[in-house]
Design a protein around this motif. Structure first.
Motif, PDB file in Angstrom:
ATOM      1  N   PHE A  72     -31.812   1.540 -42.140  1.00  0.00           N
ATOM      2  CA  PHE A  72     -30.656   0.643 -42.197  1.00  0.00           C
ATOM      3  C   PHE A  72     -29.390   1.398 -42.587  1.00  0.00           C
ATOM      4  O   PHE A  72     -29.458   2.470 -43.189  1.00  0.00           O
ATOM      5  CB  PHE A  72     -30.903  -0.493 -43.200  1.00  0.00           C
ATOM      6  N   ALA A  73     -28.257   0.793 -42.249  1.00  0.00           N
ATOM      7  CA  ALA A  73     -26.919   1.273 -42.611  1.00  0.00           C
ATOM      8  C   ALA A  73     -26.728   2.716 -42.112  1.00  0.00           C
ATOM      9  O   ALA A  73     -26.991   2.992 -40.945  1.00  0.00           O
ATOM     10  CB  ALA A  73     -26.699   1.114 -44.112  1.00  0.00           C
ATOM     11  N   ARG A  74     -26.300   3.615 -42.990  1.00  0.00           N
ATOM     12  CA  ARG A  74     -25.999   4.986 -42.551  1.00  0.00           C
ATOM     13  C   ARG A  74     -27.243   5.674 -41.986  1.00  0.00           C
ATOM     14  O   ARG A  74     -27.162   6.445 -41.025  1.00  0.00           O
ATOM     15  CB  ARG A  74     -25.464   5.784 -43.748  1.00  0.00           C
ATOM     16  N   PHE A 100     -33.735   2.775 -46.768  1.00  0.00           N
ATOM     17  CA  PHE A 100     -32.301   2.461 -46.751  1.00  0.00           C
ATOM     18  C   PHE A 100     -31.579   2.932 -48.005  1.00  0.00           C
ATOM     19  O   PHE A 100     -32.203   3.167 -49.044  1.00  0.00           O
ATOM     20  CB  PHE A 100     -32.095   0.963 -46.507  1.00  0.00           C
ATOM     21  N   PRO A 125     -28.628   2.455 -51.183  1.00  0.00           N
ATOM     22  CA  PRO A 125     -28.388   1.336 -52.102  1.00  0.00           C
ATOM     23  C   PRO A 125     -27.676   0.181 -51.414  1.00  0.00           C
ATOM     24  O   PRO A 125     -26.818   0.397 -50.547  1.00  0.00           O
ATOM     25  CB  PRO A 125     -27.504   1.961 -53.185  1.00  0.00           C
ATOM     26  N   VAL A 126     -28.026  -1.043 -51.820  1.00  0.00           N
ATOM     27  CA  VAL A 126     -27.488  -2.237 -51.158  1.00  0.00           C
ATOM     28  C   VAL A 126     -26.036  -2.466 -51.583  1.00  0.00           C
ATOM     29  O   VAL A 126     -25.624  -2.073 -52.670  1.00  0.00           O
ATOM     30  CB  VAL A 126     -28.343  -3.481 -51.455  1.00  0.00           C
ATOM     31  N   ALA A 127     -25.266  -3.109 -50.709  1.00  0.00           N
ATOM     32  CA  ALA A 127     -23.831  -3.291 -50.979  1.00  0.00           C
ATOM     33  C   ALA A 127     -23.337  -4.604 -50.383  1.00  0.00           C
ATOM     34  O   ALA A 127     -22.278  -4.651 -49.762  1.00  0.00           O
ATOM     35  CB  ALA A 127     -23.045  -2.109 -50.422  1.00  0.00           C
ATOM     36  N   GLY A 128     -24.127  -5.672 -50.572  1.00  0.00           N
ATOM     37  CA  GLY A 128     -23.717  -6.956 -50.000  1.00  0.00           C
ATOM     38  C   GLY A 128     -22.768  -7.721 -50.906  1.00  0.00           C
ATOM     39  O   GLY A 128     -22.254  -7.185 -51.883  1.00  0.00           O
ATOM     40  N   GLY A 129     -22.567  -8.970 -50.573  1.00  0.00           N
ATOM     41  CA  GLY A 129     -21.703  -9.838 -51.375  1.00  0.00           C
ATOM     42  C   GLY A 129     -20.246  -9.748 -50.981  1.00  0.00           C
ATOM     43  O   GLY A 129     -19.876  -8.973 -50.132  1.00  0.00           O
TER      44      GLY A 129
END
Lengths: 92, 139
Positions: free
Chosen positions: A8-10, A86, A88-92
């Motif tokens: 996921f992501a990068r 993945f 670290p998460v960065a939602g919100g």
């Protein structure tokens, strides 16, 4: 056996995602991710340090449950597993 | 309603639906794409894990803060400056619980729900760094 590998992501940008792999019996989670990530140096370097271990911030899940990085070298993948890797998460 | 979706949501309708005869307060959190010199924001989620995690957070908040109703809608895909990213609507009998419950939900989402944001600029893009040491799931 068949194991699905999701980045996921990068990591997704560097390595792709939803990769269907056919590891041999006895393959560890660490070995599988290293083998697949190893095809693209930039992607490999984003996930693994110079000792070939997961970078400390990387999150690894097996079938939706988090796997401690220290256990990735001993946990064996099984047929039908979904492995997710993945940052670290960065939602919100 | 706990959802990850590309579409926006009618916040007014959520507020109406959150009210019960025993409701004394509704708190709405609306997280918005801010103009930090970006053109757009791109969001992605590990939905199979993110939705159950949001449900877990909503249940914990409901129990801890005596909430009557919780909605969490997290959008993914490409969003422009000014668009809604995350909408949280909670109702409670009294405002302290409504405020505290709303705050709890957003802080937990930031810690544990697998969603990522990329800021798109004229020169390319940049992934927003997550909170180091946290991540989806629990130790």
């Amino acid at each position: 056996m068949t194991v699905k590998l999701r980045f996921f992501a990068r990591f997704r940008e560097l390595l792709g995602t939803d990769l269907i792999t056919n590891p041999n019996t006895g393959t560890t989670l660490l070995a599988l991710v290293k083998e697949i990530a190893g095809t693209k140096k930039e992607g490999y370097d984003a996930i693994f340090d110079e000792h070939g271990m997961f970078r400390e911030f990387v999150i690894v899940m097996r079938n939706g449950k988090r796997v401690e990085l220290a256990d990735a070298a001993t946990v064996l993948v099984a047929d039908g597993d979904e492995i997710a890797v993945f940052p670290p998460v960065a939602g919100g | 309603m706990i959802r990850i979706q590309t579409d926006d949501v009618d916040i007014g309708a959520l507020i109406t639906a959150a009210k019960t005869p025993e409701t004394g307060a509704v708190v709405v959190f609306d997280g918005i794409v801010r103009n930090d010199g970006i053109t757009e924001m791109e969001l992605e989620a590990y939905e199979d894990v993110a939705v159950p995690e949001l449900e877990k957070i909503a249940m914990a908040a409901t129990e801890q803060f005596h909430l009557q109703h919780v909605d969490i809608v997290h959008r993914i895909g490409r969003l422009s400056v000014g668009e809604n990213i995350l909408i949280i609507v909670v109702s409670a009998g009294h405002r302290p619980d409504a405020y505290a419950g709303s705050r709890y939900i957003i802080e937990e989402i930031k810690k544990s729900v697998p969603v990522w944001k990329k800021e798109l600029t004229k020169d390319g893009g940049r992934w927003v760094p997550g909170e180091h040491g946290h991540g989806s799931g629990h130790h």
